[in-house]
Design a protein around this motif. Structure first.
Motif, PDB file in Angstrom:
ATOM      1  N   THR A   1     -10.223   0.980   0.423  1.00 31.76           N
ATOM      2  CA  THR A   1     -10.086   1.302  -0.995  1.00 31.76           C
ATOM      3  C   THR A   1     -11.451   1.248  -1.636  1.00 31.76           C
TER       4      THR A   1
ATOM      5  N   GLY B   1      -9.914   1.977  -6.576  1.00 29.85           N
ATOM      6  CA  GLY B   1      -8.610   1.628  -6.029  1.00 29.85           C
ATOM      7  C   GLY B   1      -8.024   2.710  -5.161  1.00 29.85           C
ATOM      8  N   SER B   2      -8.673   3.871  -5.094  1.00 29.67           N
ATOM      9  CA  SER B   2      -8.072   4.911  -4.260  1.00 29.67           C
ATOM     10  C   SER B   2      -8.598   4.788  -2.841  1.00 29.67           C
ATOM     11  N   TRP B   3      -7.806   5.337  -1.956  1.00 34.99           N
ATOM     12  CA  TRP B   3      -8.128   5.192  -0.545  1.00 34.99           C
ATOM     13  C   TRP B   3      -9.144   6.223  -0.108  1.00 34.99           C
TER      14      TRP B   3
ATOM     15  N   VAL C   1       0.876  -1.184   0.000  1.00 43.85           N
ATOM     16  CA  VAL C   1       0.000   0.000   0.000  1.00 43.85           C
ATOM     17  C   VAL C   1       0.906   1.225   0.000  1.00 43.85           C
TER      18      VAL C   1
ATOM     19  N   HIS D   1     -11.523  -5.253  -1.885  1.00 43.81           N
ATOM     20  CA  HIS D   1     -11.090  -4.004  -1.249  1.00 43.81           C
ATOM     21  C   HIS D   1     -10.382  -4.307   0.057  1.00 43.81           C
TER      22      HIS D   1
END
Lengths: 1006, 216
Positions: free
Chosen positions: A290, A294-296, A253, A277
């Motif tokens: 996520t 895919g972004s946090w 990560v 996720h």
């Protein structure tokens, strides 16, 4: 329970919280697990809680003997259905699939001591460490692995713990145990990662040294395990979260989403959900995850959840994420399926009335007063007066097969061409408020207005008269069925059908019972669905209407729009949200037989901005090319993917949780066929049942029945308890059913058999015996009483009779004996008048008078003696006999000898007895005195036990007993007298030797 | 000439009292000293004018004859009292003997008998009829059944064998003369025995305990 709403942009999740006021034993959650029956198990330092979606049931060591310690540190749902529980004292307990608690023995330490291996004794470490204290895991064979801080790693096999940790270093660190999703155990200790494969431990050297205290491990969906390690420290540098699989680090990560250089950046737990996720819980930093891209994202930016100390993360079978915290209780994170598309400013306050998906991939939205909007590739274009749309109140937008865009407004029908709106000319009805637009298969365009219906064919507009006597009809919906008939829904005039040019009105008759038909939809099976305003949903097939209302489980009785998705579900928007139903379930539904319809509801919790949906014409809802459904809402448009929403719930698993009798919990029989026995003195019974449902338990419907008591099923609604009081003795069976989303009732696997043991007086045959004997006693009593009374009356009568007879006798005696004598005396004492009395005559007269008077006195004495009741006994009788015989003999000049016993028993005798015996004896005496020429008389009395013998004997001349004449009447008289008193008189005599009369009288003749 | 026997009578029937008085006065050797109408008067006046014999009616108004006899005996009077009664109620007669009477007479007895009995008692005789004799025997039989403590404390005596024999013979019907012959004793001795029996009876009658015990 608290539910948040977030600002519109971040409304992705619905978060719900439970704390102690909801039944949790503690606000500190240490472990979470879901067992196969659907229950969620929550471990806390103050006990284990079982959650069915509504209620918590707490198990503590005080009331659960097999649970030695209430401090729960680890939970694992076993593959075979039960639950493994790790506690702070170092022990492991188990709940087997039938619900029974069992505690496993403690493992023996190397060296032999079996006691408290690695228990949290004395000072407790930091709270967040509780959940890391011990780990439980199941490998691919289903064998249980366990490790506890400070001690070793063990495996449970053949009812024994096997120490698996000889390979471990003797360092200070605590081991971390985890099995990946393929079931391979990993142990991380002192920076070294070891994996167990093919029955052997091997150090994963390729993992290198994993630096730092308190690392975190979790299985990874892509294989291997996720490892969070602090490196130097979490606070400095942020640490690393990496995935180790197939002997190497595969993923990391980067960058870490949490704040670096802060205590908050410490990772406490990891979860890799089924969609792939990654969820990360931190210390006082909340939860990060996520998203699809895919972004946090940070799960919460406000409130205590955003700064929670996360201890554990769990995904349940319905894909909800459960989060345990320290002090903040339990959270459930549910992804909201609905996203709201809002109009751009300044139209944000306007209502969307209609949606239309055009072939070019645009989404057209018509508003009330802000004109029309077009969304294409994420870009909004608004259309108003500038583009020729003179009326901004757009009710209907429709694209026909030729890609012409028609727009119905309050000012008439427009046509959009070349980026410009043109008002369509035609009959005056076209200028009315156009609410509905529809194209039939033949290509005719149907225009529904508030004034009536218009059909456009070949460029010609033709009004269609539905009802000759009505000037204007408010048309809202149109649909074409498989046979080509056109159905028209109105407000106020009901439903119409145009068959081969002929109009059939279905309202004002019992056929279509509602006044309005706001939405029409013909599904792929040829069934016509009609949504009314307030009367529910109707289904029309083969000439028959079937109604479904809120009484059948629908969230609303008023509908804006109806739509089908690809999966055979019918979706509807209403004033109470959007909901979908399986069409087959509705078709099978029979009110009363099937459970209430369990619709998949989309409401505020699912992302809907407002319960009420808008749109009252046609088309209202639409389906975009990506398959998502668009439903206009009071706040924007609700958009969702039906394939993600129409979740088929599992068959509801109905569980009978507990039975209480007078407040005491009864032990549920764990083996089939055995009864629960309860004495009949119990008053109250409480049956608790549930279906563990962690998503929407409040919509479940139950019904129960106590066999042999309830005549029919009792509808319990959402209630999860049944109460009964004062059950009569007998055998009962408690059955409970829950309504499933498949439209059927599902019954619990186990029915509870209850036996009320009768107390001795409640046993039926005993009651009969009691009743019969009571009746018998009553009869006996009554008969005895009556007999007694009868006897008494008889006695009384007899007594009265006796008294009367006696009085009569006395009267007669006095009259007979005394009357005559006294008369004589009176006569004798009167001197004849005239003549002087002769001295000698007078003397003799006086003598006669004197003796007569004496005789009268004697008679009087007798009468008085006989009458006096004090003389009714034997001594007095014999006394009298003696006196009488003495006097008689003396006056006659005879000697009287008497042999009478001096001690006499005071036997009572009645007056008849005395009187008759005395008279008889006197007569015998007189006989002897007068006729026998005797000089001596003997009187002898013999008292026997039950009779009296009196002998009167003289020494006179006697007589021959055989000569009847000699006897004369005397003996007969004697016999008669004795007969009267039940006695006998006998005569014995010999000439020259005197006479003896024997009297025998029995005492019992009284 | 032997002096007249002074007889007083207690009788509540006025006419009968007169008749009896006349009868006694008219009899040779007898003189009626006083005729009292009731027991109270007799108790009061008799000590001043003591007769040789007292003829007492059993049934008196006010105090009964039996109680009067007892009172006389309590006053240590040795006056012979003869009970005078219409009916031969042996119970009442026995009671009066217990109380201290010396004999009894029936009112209906002929004149000669009446005077004979009076003379006999005056001369110290102790006439006893058969029924009374039986009652006496029974009484002493009951006395002999009492527990010794009671007997001793009351200083009671039971009959001697001779006395019992005499009483039994009486009950049977023998005359005093016959008894004397049978027992080979003189008539006087018999009379003395009878007097002794009477005394014992009188002693016992004075003992309240005995009375209570025997329910008399």
């Amino acid at each position: 329970m608290l539910g948040w709403g977030f600002p519109a942009s971040a409304r992705q999740f619905h978060i719900q919280n439970w704390h102690m006021e909801d039944g949790l034993p503690d606000g500190h959650i240490t472990a979470l697990a879901q067992t196969q029956d659907g229950y969620l198990w929550v471990g806390t330092p103050r006990g284990l809680a079982r959650f069915d979606g509504i209620r918590f049931k707490v198990f503590k060591s005080e009331d659960t003997p097999a649970l030695a310690d209430s401090r729960i540190t680890a939970l694992l749902a076993g593959t075979h259905g039960g639950l493994w529980i790790g506690t702070a004292d170092g022990g492991v307990a188990q709940i087997d699939p039938s619900g029974r608690f069992r505690s496993l023995p403690r493992p023996v330490l190397p060296g032999g001591s079996p006691t408290l291996a690695g228990s949290l004794a004395g000072d407790f470490p930091a709270q967040w460490l509780w959940s890391l204290y011990s780990n439980l895991a199941e490998d691919k064979e289903g064998t249980l692995w366990w490790c506890a801080a400070g001690r070793g790693v063990y495996r449970w096999q053949n009812a024994q713990w096997h120490d698996m940790s000889p390979f471990l270093t003797n360092g200070p660190g605590d081991p971390r145990l985890v099995c990946d999703f393929q079931g391979h155990p990993f142990v991380l200790k002192d920076g070294r990662l070891n994996s167990f494969q093919d029955g052997r431990w091997g150090e994963a050297e390729s993992a290198g040294r994993i630096v730092g205290e308190f690392p975190v491990v979790s299985p990874a969906r892509d294989g291997g395990i996720w490892v969070g390690s602090p490196e130097i420290s979490w606070a400095q540098g942020g640490g690393r979260v990496r995935r180790f699989a197939d002997h190497s680090w595969r993923q990391e990560v980067q960058p870490t989403p949490w704040t670096a250089n802060s205590l908050r950046s410490q990772v406490t737990c990891l979860l890799n959900d089924r969609e792939g996720h990654l969820w990360i819980g931190t210390m006082w930093g909340g939860v990060y995850h996520t998203d699809a891209g895919g972004s946090w994202q940070r799960l919460a930016t406000e409130g205590s959840f955003s700064q929670g100390l996360i201890t554990c993360l769990m995904e349940d079978r319905l894909r909800n994420i459960w989060v345990g915290t320290v002090g903040d209780g339990l959270y459930r994170v549910t992804k909201r399926p609905v996203t709201m598309v809002t109009l751009p400013a300044p139209a944000q306050e306007n209502l969307v009335q209609t949606t239309c998906m055009t072939k070019d991939g645009s989404v057209w939205l018509g508003t009330d007063g802000a004109g029309a909007f077009r969304l294409r590739n994420g870009i909004w274009t608004d259309y108003a007066a500038a583009q020729g749309l003179t009326n901004q109140h757009v009710c209907s937008i429709f694209e026909d097969h030729a890609a012409n865009l028609w727009v119905g407004t309050w000012g008439g029908l427009f046509r959009f061409e070349n980026n410009h709106f043109t008002l369509v000319a035609g009959p005056p009805e076209l200028r009315a408020i156009v609410l509905a637009l529809f194209e039939d298969r033949a290509g005719g365009l149907w225009i529904g207005t508030r004034r009536g219906l218009i059909c456009r064919r070949g460029g010609q507009y033709q009004p269609v008269i539905l009802k000759p006597d009505r000037a204007s009809i408010d048309i809202r919906a149109m649909a074409e069925d498989r046979s080509g008939n056109l159905w028209v829904g109105t407000v106020g005039d009901g439903l119409f059908c145009i068959r081969a040019g002929k109009v059939v009105a279905f309202s004002d008759s019992e056929k279509y019972p509602a006044a309005d038909a706001l939405a029409l939809h013909c599904d792929a099976d040829g069934v016509l669905w009609i949504g009314s305003l307030g009367a529910g949903l109707f289904r029309y097939l083969d000439g028959k209407f079937t109604a479904y209302t809120s009484a059948d489980g629908l969230p609303s009785d008023s509908f804006n729009s109806l739509m089908s998705d690809d999966a055979g579900n019918l979706w509807a928007s209403s004033e109470n949200g959007v909901f979908g139903m399986d069409r087959k379930v509705i078709q099978r539904y029979v009110r009363g037989k099937n459970p209430p319809l369990l619709c998949r509801r989309l409401s505020l919790a699912d992302g809907l901005a407002n319960r009420a949906c808008s749109g009252s014409g046609q088309p209202v809802a639409g389906r975009s090319m990506d398959g998502r459904l668009w439903f206009p809402n009071m706040r924007g448009v609700a958009v969702f993917d039906p394939s993600t929403v129409a979740i088929q719930r599992n068959e509801p698993h109905v569980v009978l949780e507990s039975v209480f009798s007078d407040g005491q919990e009864l032990p549920l029989a764990f083996s089939e066929g055995s009864d629960l026995s309860v004495p009949s003195s119990s008053w109250r019974f409480e049956f608790n049942y549930t279906v563990p449902d962690l998503s929407a338990p409040e919509h479940l419907c139950f019904r129960y029945k106590l066999e042999s008591y309830d005549r029919d099923w009792v509808e319990a609604g959402n209630r999860r308890s049944a109460y009964y009081s004062k059950l009569p003795p007998g055998r009962y069976q408690f059955r409970v059913r829950a309504g499933g989303s498949d439209g059927n009732w599902h019954e619990s696997a186990r029915a509870l058999s209850l036996r009320i043991v009768p107390r001795i007086w409640e046993v039926r045959w005993m009651q009969w015996v009691g009743a019969i004997s009571l009746a018998g006693l009553l009869i006996a009593y009554v008969s005895i009483l009556s007999r007694h009374r009868f006897k008494r009356r008889l006695e009384l009568l007899q007594l009265q009779n006796a008294v009367e007879r006696e009085r009569t006798r006395i009267a007669r005696d006095i009259h007979d004996h005394l009357g005559a004598s006294l008369t004589q005396i009176a006569l004798m004492s009167e001197l004849p008048p005239g003549r002087a009395p002769d001295q000698r005559q007078v003397a003799s007269q006086l003598t006669r008078i004197s003796s007569k008077a004496r005789a009268v006195m004697q008679t009087l004495n007798e009468i008085v003696w006989a009458v006096n009741p004090l003389n009714d006994n034997l001594p007095k009788l014999l006394d009298y006999i003696c006196s009488m015989s003495e006097e008689l003999c003396e006056s006659a000049g005879l000697r009287c000898w008497q042999e009478v016993p001096t001690s006499l028993p005071p036997t009572p005798l009645n007056v008849d007895f005395r009187h008759n015996l005395v008279l008889a004896i006197r007569e015998a005496l007189n006989n002897s005195i007068k006729h026998a020429n005797a000089s001596e008389i003997w009187i002898r009395a013999f008292v026997k036990k039950d009779h009296l013998l009196v002998e009167v004997q003289d020494d006179g001349r006697g007589f021959d007993v055989n000569q009847r004449r000699a006897q004369g009447n005397g003996l007969n008289n004697l016999r008669a007298r004795l007969d009267q008193i039940g006695g006998r008189a006998e005569l014995a005599s010999q000439p020259g030797h005197g006479t003896k009369v024997t009297f025998r009288a029995s005492f019992t003749q009284n | 000439m032997p002096k007249s026997i002074k007889v007083s009578i207690v009788e509540d029937e006025a006419e009968l009292r007169l008749e009896v008085e006349r009868l006694i006065n008219g009899a040779e050797g007898f003189r009626c000293l006083a005729a009292y109408p009731n027991a109270e008067t007799a108790l009061e006046l008799l000590p001043k004018n003591p007769p040789d014999l007292l003829l007492m009616d059993i049934n008196l108004t006010g105090m009964s004859g039996i109680d009067c006899v007892r009172k006389f005996r309590d006053a240590q009077s040795k006056l012979p009292i003869v009970m005078f009664t219409v009916y031969e109620d042996s119970d009442a007669l026995f009671k009066s003997l217990m109380a201290g009477a010396s004999g009894y007479l029936l009112k209906r007895a002929p004149r000669a008998k009446l005077l004979e009995a009076l003379r006999e008692i005056y001369e110290g005789g102790a006439p006893m009829s058969r029924s009374i004799a039986r009652k006496v025997v029974e009484f002493f039989h009951q006395v002999s059944q009492l527990p010794p403590s009671v007997v001793q404390s009351a200083e009671l005596q039971s009959l001697t064998a001779r006395e019992q024999e005499i009483l039994a013979s009486l009950a049977k019907g023998k005359s005093y003369k016959e008894i004397a012959v049978d027992c080979k004793i003189s008539g006087d001795t018999v009379r003395k025995h009878m007097a002794r029996i009477y005394e014992k009876l009188h002693v016992h009658s004075r003992t309240a305990a005995i009375l209570k015990y025997l329910g008399r």
